[in-house]
Design an enzyme around this catalytic site. Structure first.
Site, PDB file in Angstrom:
ATOM      1  N   ARG A 172     -10.609 103.682 -75.951  1.00  0.00           N
ATOM      2  CA  ARG A 172      -9.800 103.977 -74.781  1.00  0.00           C
ATOM      3  C   ARG A 172      -9.695 105.349 -74.815  1.00  0.00           C
ATOM      4  O   ARG A 172      -9.235 106.016 -75.665  1.00  0.00           O
ATOM      5  CB  ARG A 172      -8.411 103.265 -75.128  1.00  0.00           C
ATOM      6  CG  ARG A 172      -7.449 103.982 -74.097  1.00  0.00           C
ATOM      7  CD  ARG A 172      -5.887 102.901 -74.367  1.00  0.00           C
ATOM      8  NE  ARG A 172      -4.868 103.285 -73.429  1.00  0.00           N
ATOM      9  CZ  ARG A 172      -4.032 104.210 -73.724  1.00  0.00           C
ATOM     10  NH1 ARG A 172      -4.197 105.074 -74.867  1.00  0.00           N
ATOM     11  NH2 ARG A 172      -3.098 104.521 -72.766  1.00  0.00           N
ATOM     12  N   TYR A 220      -2.403 110.925 -77.815  1.00  0.00           N
ATOM     13  CA  TYR A 220      -2.243 110.319 -79.206  1.00  0.00           C
ATOM     14  C   TYR A 220      -3.211 111.052 -80.062  1.00  0.00           C
ATOM     15  O   TYR A 220      -3.982 111.848 -79.659  1.00  0.00           O
ATOM     16  CB  TYR A 220      -2.275 108.655 -79.098  1.00  0.00           C
ATOM     17  CG  TYR A 220      -1.057 108.091 -78.482  1.00  0.00           C
ATOM     18  CD1 TYR A 220       0.208 108.352 -78.647  1.00  0.00           C
ATOM     19  CD2 TYR A 220      -1.598 107.451 -77.261  1.00  0.00           C
ATOM     20  CE1 TYR A 220       1.186 107.680 -77.734  1.00  0.00           C
ATOM     21  CE2 TYR A 220      -0.474 106.930 -76.324  1.00  0.00           C
ATOM     22  CZ  TYR A 220       0.674 107.023 -76.798  1.00  0.00           C
ATOM     23  OH  TYR A 220       1.946 106.656 -75.912  1.00  0.00           O
TER      24      TYR A 220
END
Ligand SMILES: Cc1cc2nc3c(=O)[nH]c(=O)nc-3n(C[C@H](O)[C@H](O)[C@H](O)COP(=O)(O)OP(=O)(O)OC[C@H]3O[C@@H](n4cnc5c(N)ncnc54)[C@H](O)[C@@H]3O)c2cc1C
Lengths: 271, 721
Positions: B602, B554
């Site tokens: 994350r 991402y």
């Protein structure tokens, strides 16, 4: 767990009438699905042609490629073939795709072996995306293969996983990887899991000879695959139970002898 | 049948005994290059499991072997000047020479031909004389090398440098010693095997070995150096040499162990690692399996060889897996040297994956009780304390205290309260997009305005009502945005109603995905502000923890990776450049997020592709993030590019990565990676491989049945009322 049966489309010498009779009889039997294997450089009947023939004489059973080697085929034509079989069969197709294990299939097709994984991903993306090619949006897709990228590809584009055979514990391990990849890619729920095995009920020598020949390219593994052929009712029941335990949703048993009696005997064992 | 066996080690001798016993008319001869009494090494360990098989196969040798056994139930761990004992294990050991004597005598009694001092050099010649030629000639097997290509031989060194000494110190436990030196930690594996002698294996990583000068020492010098190093533990006793030289332990594998008329047995076919003490047992089990297969197929040797291989290969694979984990653990010990003794010891005991929290609790309930009691207090221990297992120990960070370490996550907001009720300490909502155009698919929830914040606040209240804490994982999809919902697949582009994508560089993520626009300074400022604004709203909605998504390709992860970030400005290039924008975003979030609530990232710690981020860099990034206020690394890997060749989806596949981040960057870690059982979680938490565990709990028919039944009862009760 549902149990399906393979069509003998990769057993050398099988002709149209045998294949069609096989399909008709299986459709009347206890089998959930009729599945085919794919092999180019080998005496065999092309999987989509075989399924099209089966579609014409069956009404109920699902039809599946377990698997078809995607990258051997031009993507648009692959999609067209799959969509056609799906339409001919009244939407009974489950399309399993993988890169296949044999170099000579690629050489025969004149297709580069390198980059086959990425090409399969492109084909899958097309199938998932391709309304322009007339793909039904909920066409069931399975992906096979044992490598990390294969599991990721399965989880990215498919509805489930097509295992390449072996004892239940080998399936169980692959099933774990399939579920792990599924969850890693953020897909909701769980992947559908398909397994497969070979059988010969009677005439096991012929079955073993066929498997040795079909898998000759794996060298020493051919013997092991031949030794894994299920040759008794009890072996089949144990195998079926083992796969069910391991979470298999659909198990396909492929014949190694193309004799209709084989089908009847299997029907007796699994019903 | 005429059988020629090369090598009078445990595999060859035991096979000879079993074949001759099964059929005295077999002509069996063993050819050995050494004298009957000359062998390498000292004592070898057996585990209880094997012994039953030995009894069934040949009661005579079984009685003799077990009569000479040294047996003990204890493992001693000497670490940082302390001695930690774990009991309830079942070890037995025997001197190699003694074992071979027993089998030699038995073989002679049965009429096996034993030819010593005869080196086989012509494998083909010997094979021509026999119906079956057995390569039981050990790790450097000539038989294997003669047909290396056919067997598909693979030989590679694994683990540390080691040397196999004996000692006249008689131990009463399997003893691990971890000794700190200037050049690093050196460890000992030692155990008794007869009334006078113990095995004493010394090992250390190659750098330590060179650092201590062992590479330049001869046999006598290194013995003296080891004696001096372990003088305290040896308590005046001596080390003994038996051609004891430093070497590495090779991992031997083969695609197949047989060809027509020839078969490999024992170390010739496969090795494990001495640190899981199993090579002798595996060699003898091989002999049992092969002799039985030959009995089953008396007229079909090839079929027997195939049966033998099919039976043994899966067993061997499991042992090689465990051996590989164990050997690798000992090369990494240095990194665990900061750990407290209890988790250090538990990490050691569970290193190969064969011992878990649950089965150690059966063997040694008091050890596990102490571990559990020690765990939440972080070293403070009240003698006699009892506590729930590690998964149910609370976890505190800032003002937030989790009731346990179970983490559950869902992309569907509506499921969060149910997950909280299911007993989790922390539920994670995510991925949640910071703006509409940061979404992955139209289904991705957002936290981009006051209305969405109010809806989140209500959900957080429900989660709190179930006594769980709530975290939100904030993401920007970057080049993985504008896709169809995850029910349809991943990275399948939206057909209608899509939005433009941004990324560090204009490279499409996957086939048929659109090419993103390279971000400019204005884009970056806007994204940073969006993250900060979402963080403020998340705080207002009552979330207890916030996670910034730098994983799985991402947007922020795609800046970190050289595979997706090809920028030539200050936001690309070397790691400092690639890390710049993600750090700016983290700093912006830190501004909008309360100081006393934990901030997590994350993080992709590796991409699994050669062109991508490597684990060393990932660990360095974790350290940098910690310096910028990140208190927890949620470790993930892969997906930066879709065809990452090193993707690995074994059960618990992220645990080794979390372990390295925690041990090397010294940041707490949260780990998932398909962990489905409390026992797996208790094991990895107790061993200090992670601090929190994201569970992936499967549906069970048991629960479906119970829930359905309960539903019917409720319905019936309501019908009555
Ligand atoms: C440091 C260390 C510690 C270990 N600890 C344990 C333990 O605790 N527990 C355990 O179970 N296992 C242990 N092992 C492993 C164990 O020693 C081996 O797995 C086991 O010996 C294998 O038996 P084998 O018969 O296959 O081979 P070997 O025992 O190696 O026997 C092979 C024989 O073949 C002979 N030979 C080789 N080439 C020729 C030739 N060309 N001609 C004639 N003869 C030949 C050799 O001289 C030798 O006698 C340990 C190994 C090491 C190195």
């Amino acid at each position: 767990m549902r149990v399906g049966i393979g069509l003998p489309n990769t057993i050398p010498g099988v002709d149209g009438p045998v294949l069609v009779d096989w399909a008709r009889r299986a459709d009347a039997g206890p089998f959930s699905t009729l599945a085919v294997l794919d092999r180019l450089a080998y005496d065999s009947i092309e999987p989509f042609a075989a399924l099209a023939a089966a579609a014409g004489v069956t009404k109920r059973a699902g039809l599946a490629t377990m698997i078809a080697i995607g990258p051997l085929r031009n993507t648009a034509l692959l999609v067209k073939q799959a969509v056609s079989v799906d339409a001919l069969s009244g939407r009974r197709l489950t399309l399993g795709l993988a890169v296949g294990a044999r170099l000579d299939d690629y050489e025969t097709a004149g297709v580069e072996h390198r980059g086959r994984g990425a090409r399969l991903s492109e084909q899958l993306a097309t199938l998932r995306d391709g309304d322009d090619l007339g793909v039904r949006p909920n066409l069931r897709l399975l992906v096979g293969g044992m490598t990390g990228p294969a599991f990721a590809r399965m989880a990215r584009y498919a509805d489930g996983y097509a295992h390449n055979g072996g004892p239940p514990r080998a399936f169980a391990r692959a099933a774990d990887s399939a579920r792990a990849a599924w969850s890693d890619l953020g897909r909701p729920g769980r992947p559908v899991l398909w397994g497969q095995g070979y059988f010969a009920l009677g005439d096991e020598e012929a079955g073993a000879t066929y498997l040795r020949d079909y898998y000759a390219f794996t060298g020493p593994f051919a013997e092991k695959i031949a030794a894994g052929n299920l040759t008794s009712a009890r072996a089949i029941r144990d195998f079926v139970r083992g796969y069910a335990e391991a979470g298999c949703d659909e198990l396909i048993l492929f014949p190694t002898v193309a004799d209709l009696e084989q089908l009847d005997r299997l029907a007796e064992v699994v019903s | 049948m005429r059988v020629r066996i090369v090598g009078a080690g445990p595999a060859g001798l035991y096979l000879a005994v079993l074949l001759k016993k099964a059929d005295p008319s077999h002509d069996v001869e063993v050819v050995e290059r050494n004298l009957p009494d000359a062998t390498f090494g000292w004592g070898v360990v057996f585990s209880e499991g094997t012994l039953g098989e030995l009894r069934d196969a040949d009661p005579e040798t079984h009685v003799e072997i077990t009569d000479t056994f040294a047996r003990w139930p204890t493992v001693d761990i000497r670490y940082r000047g302390r001695l930690l004992r774990s009991r309830g294990h079942a070890f037995s050991a025997i001197g190699r020479r003694r074992l071979l004597q027993i089998m030699q005598r038995r073989a002679l009694g049965l009429g096996v031909g034993l030819r010593f001092e005869t080196e086989v050099s012509d494998v083909n010649g010997l094979a021509a004389e026999a119906d079956l030629l057995v390569g039981a000639d050990g790790v450097n097997s000539l038989v294997r090398r003669t047909y290396a290509a056919e067997f598909g031989e693979q030989v590679a060194p694994q683990g540390c440098k080691y040397v196999w000494f004996g000692t006249d110190l008689v131990l009463d436990a399997f003893t691990f010693i971890f000794k700190r030196t200037d050049a690093g930690i050196v460890q000992v594996h030692a155990y008794p095997f007869d009334e006078r002698t113990s095995t004493w294996i010394v090992e250390c990583p190659e750098t330590t070995w060179r650092g201590l000068g062992f590479d330049a020492m001869n046999e006598g010098e290194s013995l003296a150096a080891c004696e001096a190093l372990f003088a305290d533990e040896l308590r005046g006793h001596h080390l003994l040499s038996n051609r004891s030289l430093w070497t590495s332990f090779p991992l031997v594998r083969n695609d197949t162990w047989h060809r027509p008329g020839i078969v490999l047995l024992g170390d010739a076919a496969h090795t494990a690692h001495f640190s899981i003490g199993s090579g002798t047992k595996l060699a003898m089990e091989d002999a049992i399996a092969l002799s039985q297969a030959l009995v089953r197929h008396p007229r079909d040797i090839e079929r027997a060889l195939l049966d033998y291989e099919l039976e043994r290969q899966p067993v061997i694979e499991r042992f090689q897996q465990a051996a590989g984990e164990s050997a690798a653990y000992f090369t990494r010990v240095e990194r665990y040297a900061h750990m407290d003794p209890m988790p250090f010891a538990f990490n050691l005991l569970t290193r190969s994956g064969r011992v878990t929290h649950a089965n150690l609790a059966q063997r040694d309930p008091q050890f596990v009780r102490v571990l559990d009691a020690w765990f939440p207090g972080g070293g403070l221990l009240e003698p006699g304390a009892v506590a729930p297992p590690p998964l149910f120990a609370p976890w505190k960070a800032g003002a937030v205290e989790l009731r346990n370490r179970v983490v559950r996550a869902s992309a569907e907001p509506d499921r969060l309260p149910a997950l909280a009720r299911s007993g989790a300490g922390l539920v994670v909502a995510g991925p949640v997009a910071v703006t509409l155009d940061a979404r992955i698919s139209p289904d991705t929830p957002t936290l981009d305005d006051d209305a969405s914040a109010a809806a989140w606040a209500a959900l957080v209240d429900d989660v709190h009502a179930a006594r769980a804490a709530a975290a939100v994982s904030l993401t920007h999809a970057g080049r993985r945005g504008s896709t169809r919902p995850p029910t349809h697949g991943a990275d399948v582009p939206l057909r209608d109603g899509g939005w433009p994508l941004v990324a560090p560089s204009p490279i499409a993520y996957a086939p048929r995905m659109p090419v993103p626009r390279a971000m400019d300074a204005g884009d970056m400022a806007r994204v940073g502000q969006a993250f900060a604004a979402a963080a403020r709203r998340a705080a207002g909605a009552g979330f207890d923890m916030l996670e910034v998504d730098m994983g799985h390709g991402y947007l922020l992860a795609s800046f970190l990776s050289p595979a997706s970030n090809r920028r030539e400005d200050e936001y690309g290039g070397e790691l400092v450049g690639r890390l710049r924008f993600p750090l700016e975003v983290l700093d912006a979030v830190r501004q909008g997020w309360p100081e006393d609530r934990p901030l997590a990232v994350r993080l992709n710690v590796m991409d699994g592709t050669r062109r991508g981020l490597q684990l060393g860099e990932g660990i360095a990034i974790a350290g940098d993030l910690a310096e910028h206020g990140c208190g927890l690394i949620h470790v993930v890997a892969g997906q930066t590019v879709p065809e990452a060749a090193q993707a690995d989806y074994r059960r618990g596949f992220l645990t080794p990565l979390a372990d390295r981040v925690r041990a090397e960057a010294r940041v707490p870690t949260l780990v998932g990676g398909y962990i489905t059982t409390p026992d797996e979680a208790n094991t990895l938490l107790g061993a200090g491989r992670a601090d929190l565990c994201l569970l992936d709990v499967p549906d069970t028919d048991l629960e479906r049945e119970l829930v359905a039944a309960a539903g019917e009862e409720v319905a019936a009760a309501m019908a009555v009322a």
